[in-house]
Scaffold this motif. Structure first.
Motif, PDB file in Angstrom:
ATOM      1  N   ILE A 110     -14.623  -1.698  -1.621  1.00  5.13           N
ATOM      2  CA  ILE A 110     -13.100  -1.333  -1.731  1.00  5.13           C
ATOM      3  C   ILE A 110     -12.958  -1.397  -3.156  1.00  5.13           C
ATOM      4  N   GLN A 111     -13.436  -2.130  -4.164  1.00  4.44           N
ATOM      5  CA  GLN A 111     -12.611  -2.214  -5.602  1.00  4.44           C
ATOM      6  C   GLN A 111     -13.323  -0.966  -6.451  1.00  4.44           C
ATOM      7  N   LEU A 112     -14.227  -0.170  -5.552  1.00  2.07           N
ATOM      8  CA  LEU A 112     -14.457   1.262  -6.297  1.00  2.07           C
ATOM      9  C   LEU A 112     -13.413   2.242  -5.763  1.00  2.07           C
ATOM     10  N   LEU A 113     -12.443   1.779  -4.877  1.00  4.69           N
ATOM     11  CA  LEU A 113     -11.432   2.806  -4.446  1.00  4.69           C
ATOM     12  C   LEU A 113     -10.320   2.849  -5.534  1.00  4.69           C
ATOM     13  N   ASN A 114      -9.387   3.768  -5.523  1.00  2.05           N
ATOM     14  CA  ASN A 114      -8.376   3.986  -6.281  1.00  2.05           C
ATOM     15  C   ASN A 114      -7.265   2.818  -6.005  1.00  2.05           C
ATOM     16  N   LEU A 115      -6.099   2.698  -6.915  1.00  3.01           N
ATOM     17  CA  LEU A 115      -5.362   1.604  -6.534  1.00  3.01           C
ATOM     18  C   LEU A 115      -4.580   1.695  -5.492  1.00  3.01           C
ATOM     19  N   LEU A 116      -4.409   2.760  -4.890  1.00  2.00           N
ATOM     20  CA  LEU A 116      -3.451   3.017  -3.737  1.00  2.00           C
ATOM     21  C   LEU A 116      -4.431   2.858  -2.322  1.00  2.00           C
ATOM     22  N   GLU A 117      -5.520   3.452  -2.477  1.00  2.00           N
ATOM     23  CA  GLU A 117      -6.516   3.125  -1.363  1.00  2.00           C
ATOM     24  C   GLU A 117      -6.752   1.764  -1.070  1.00  2.00           C
ATOM     25  N   ARG A 118      -6.908   0.924  -2.159  1.00  3.12           N
ATOM     26  CA  ARG A 118      -7.292  -0.286  -2.152  1.00  3.12           C
ATOM     27  C   ARG A 118      -6.142  -1.293  -1.633  1.00  3.12           C
ATOM     28  N   GLY A 119      -4.723  -0.880  -1.837  1.00  2.00           N
ATOM     29  CA  GLY A 119      -3.633  -1.717  -1.297  1.00  2.00           C
ATOM     30  C   GLY A 119      -3.539  -1.176   0.274  1.00  2.00           C
ATOM     31  N   ILE A 120      -4.013   0.096   0.590  1.00  2.00           N
ATOM     32  CA  ILE A 120      -3.815   0.221   2.108  1.00  2.00           C
ATOM     33  C   ILE A 120      -4.950  -0.257   2.750  1.00  2.00           C
ATOM     34  N   ILE A 121      -6.063  -0.275   2.319  1.00  2.00           N
ATOM     35  CA  ILE A 121      -7.255  -0.981   2.969  1.00  2.00           C
ATOM     36  C   ILE A 121      -7.054  -2.231   3.255  1.00  2.00           C
ATOM     37  N   LEU A 122      -6.627  -3.100   2.166  1.00  2.00           N
ATOM     38  CA  LEU A 122      -6.163  -4.436   2.383  1.00  2.00           C
ATOM     39  C   LEU A 122      -5.425  -4.750   3.159  1.00  2.00           C
ATOM     40  N   LEU A 123      -4.167  -4.025   3.403  1.00  2.00           N
ATOM     41  CA  LEU A 123      -3.185  -4.291   4.450  1.00  2.00           C
ATOM     42  C   LEU A 123      -3.843  -3.932   5.821  1.00  2.00           C
ATOM     43  N   TYR A 124      -4.696  -2.981   5.953  1.00  2.00           N
ATOM     44  CA  TYR A 124      -5.431  -2.539   7.141  1.00  2.00           C
ATOM     45  C   TYR A 124      -6.267  -3.732   7.603  1.00  2.00           C
ATOM     46  N   LEU A 125      -7.029  -4.124   6.826  1.00  2.00           N
ATOM     47  CA  LEU A 125      -7.967  -5.420   7.113  1.00  2.00           C
ATOM     48  C   LEU A 125      -7.273  -6.742   7.238  1.00  2.00           C
ATOM     49  N   GLU A 126      -5.926  -6.748   7.003  1.00  2.00           N
ATOM     50  CA  GLU A 126      -4.971  -7.803   7.066  1.00  2.00           C
ATOM     51  C   GLU A 126      -4.448  -7.602   8.535  1.00  2.00           C
ATOM     52  N   GLY A 127      -4.687  -6.527   9.202  1.00  2.00           N
ATOM     53  CA  GLY A 127      -4.290  -6.571  10.501  1.00  2.00           C
ATOM     54  C   GLY A 127      -2.774  -5.820  10.459  1.00  2.00           C
ATOM     55  N   LYS A 128      -2.247  -5.365   9.614  1.00  2.00           N
ATOM     56  CA  LYS A 128      -1.116  -5.004   9.457  1.00  2.00           C
ATOM     57  C   LYS A 128      -1.189  -3.386  10.250  1.00  2.00           C
ATOM     58  N   SER A 129       0.049  -3.186  10.962  1.00  2.00           N
ATOM     59  CA  SER A 129       0.237  -1.972  11.720  1.00  2.00           C
ATOM     60  C   SER A 129       0.315  -0.870  10.831  1.00  2.00           C
ATOM     61  N   TYR A 130       0.199   0.390  11.305  1.00  2.00           N
ATOM     62  CA  TYR A 130       0.493   1.456  10.471  1.00  2.00           C
ATOM     63  C   TYR A 130       1.909   1.694  10.192  1.00  2.00           C
ATOM     64  N   ASP A 131       2.902   1.210  10.924  1.00  2.00           N
ATOM     65  CA  ASP A 131       4.226   1.088  10.398  1.00  2.00           C
ATOM     66  C   ASP A 131       4.482   0.257   9.417  1.00  2.00           C
ATOM     67  N   GLU A 132       3.861  -0.974   9.604  1.00  2.00           N
ATOM     68  CA  GLU A 132       4.135  -1.886   8.309  1.00  2.00           C
ATOM     69  C   GLU A 132       3.546  -1.518   6.964  1.00  2.00           C
ATOM     70  N   ILE A 133       2.222  -0.872   7.095  1.00  2.00           N
ATOM     71  CA  ILE A 133       1.664  -0.092   5.967  1.00  2.00           C
ATOM     72  C   ILE A 133       2.436   0.703   5.195  1.00  2.00           C
ATOM     73  N   ALA A 134       2.994   1.707   6.064  1.00  2.00           N
ATOM     74  CA  ALA A 134       3.959   2.592   5.619  1.00  2.00           C
ATOM     75  C   ALA A 134       5.049   2.157   5.006  1.00  2.00           C
ATOM     76  N   ALA A 135       5.815   1.016   5.323  1.00  5.01           N
ATOM     77  CA  ALA A 135       6.937   0.449   5.008  1.00  5.01           C
ATOM     78  C   ALA A 135       6.424  -0.210   3.515  1.00  5.01           C
ATOM     79  N   ILE A 136       5.370  -0.841   3.611  1.00  8.76           N
ATOM     80  CA  ILE A 136       5.190  -1.338   2.148  1.00  8.76           C
ATOM     81  C   ILE A 136       4.746  -0.525   1.133  1.00  8.76           C
ATOM     82  N   VAL A 137       3.913   0.402   1.457  1.00  4.81           N
ATOM     83  CA  VAL A 137       3.193   1.434   0.403  1.00  4.81           C
ATOM     84  C   VAL A 137       4.273   2.453   0.109  1.00  4.81           C
ATOM     85  N   GLY A 138       5.211   2.898   1.330  1.00  4.57           N
ATOM     86  CA  GLY A 138       6.189   3.916   0.967  1.00  4.57           C
ATOM     87  C   GLY A 138       5.708   5.350   1.200  1.00  4.57           C
TER      88      GLY A 138
END
Length: 167
Positions: A110-138
């Protein structure tokens, strides 16, 4: 309860969220502590403008991820890949060794991913919904789905290549 007490309560309640973001975007303890403090500072600065239009955790993730990305860009640091200290908040006895090694490998990839990808996958692994991830990441919800699919494929390819080299 005054605003300082409210803020302190929110930070204590969600300190794990801040730690995870800081750990994912830094490569040593000193930088991690600095980023943690910077995130808390940015949360404090914007706390008065949080009106509860989203969950507190959604707002905190958004501020934390934006702060981490901005911090890295400003300092022009290159984040080297190191294993994330998985299990820091779990007892080692809870997982068998093989599973723990697999999780550490996953976080290293995961740390090999770019900054945005890391954030998205972190949120996904945290169990956030797609709606929540979209709201957080923009980004849009459909874009979240597409990106998660691509990130999962990228991770699968990286891990498969590494396993092929070891075998």
């Amino acid at each position: 309860m005054d605003i300082a007490d409210q803020f302190t309560h929110v930070i204590k309640e969600h300190k794990g969220l801040i730690f995870k973001v800081a750990a994912l975007y830094t490569n040593n303890l000193e930088d991690r502590n600095d980023l943690y403090q910077e995130i808390v500072y940015q949360l404090w600065k914007s706390f008065g403008s949080f009106y509860g239009q989203s969950k507190v955790s959604t707002w905190m993730y958004r501020v934390a991820l934006n702060t981490a990305i901005y911090h890295l860009k400003q300092t022009k640091r290159r984040v080297d890949t190191i294993p994330l200290e998985v299990g820091a908040d779990r007892f080692a006895d809870e997982m068998d060794r093989l599973e723990e090694e697999r999780i550490q490998q996953l976080y290293a990839h995961i740390q090999l991913l770019n900054l945005l990808e890391r954030g998205i996958i972190l949120l996904y692994l945290e169990g956030k919904s797609y709606d929540e991830i979209a709201a957080i990441v923009g980004i849009t919800v459909s874009n979240v789905g597409t990106r998660i699919s691509r990130i999962r494929e990228k991770l699968r390819t990286q891990i498969t290549k590494k396993q092929a080299i070891w075998n």
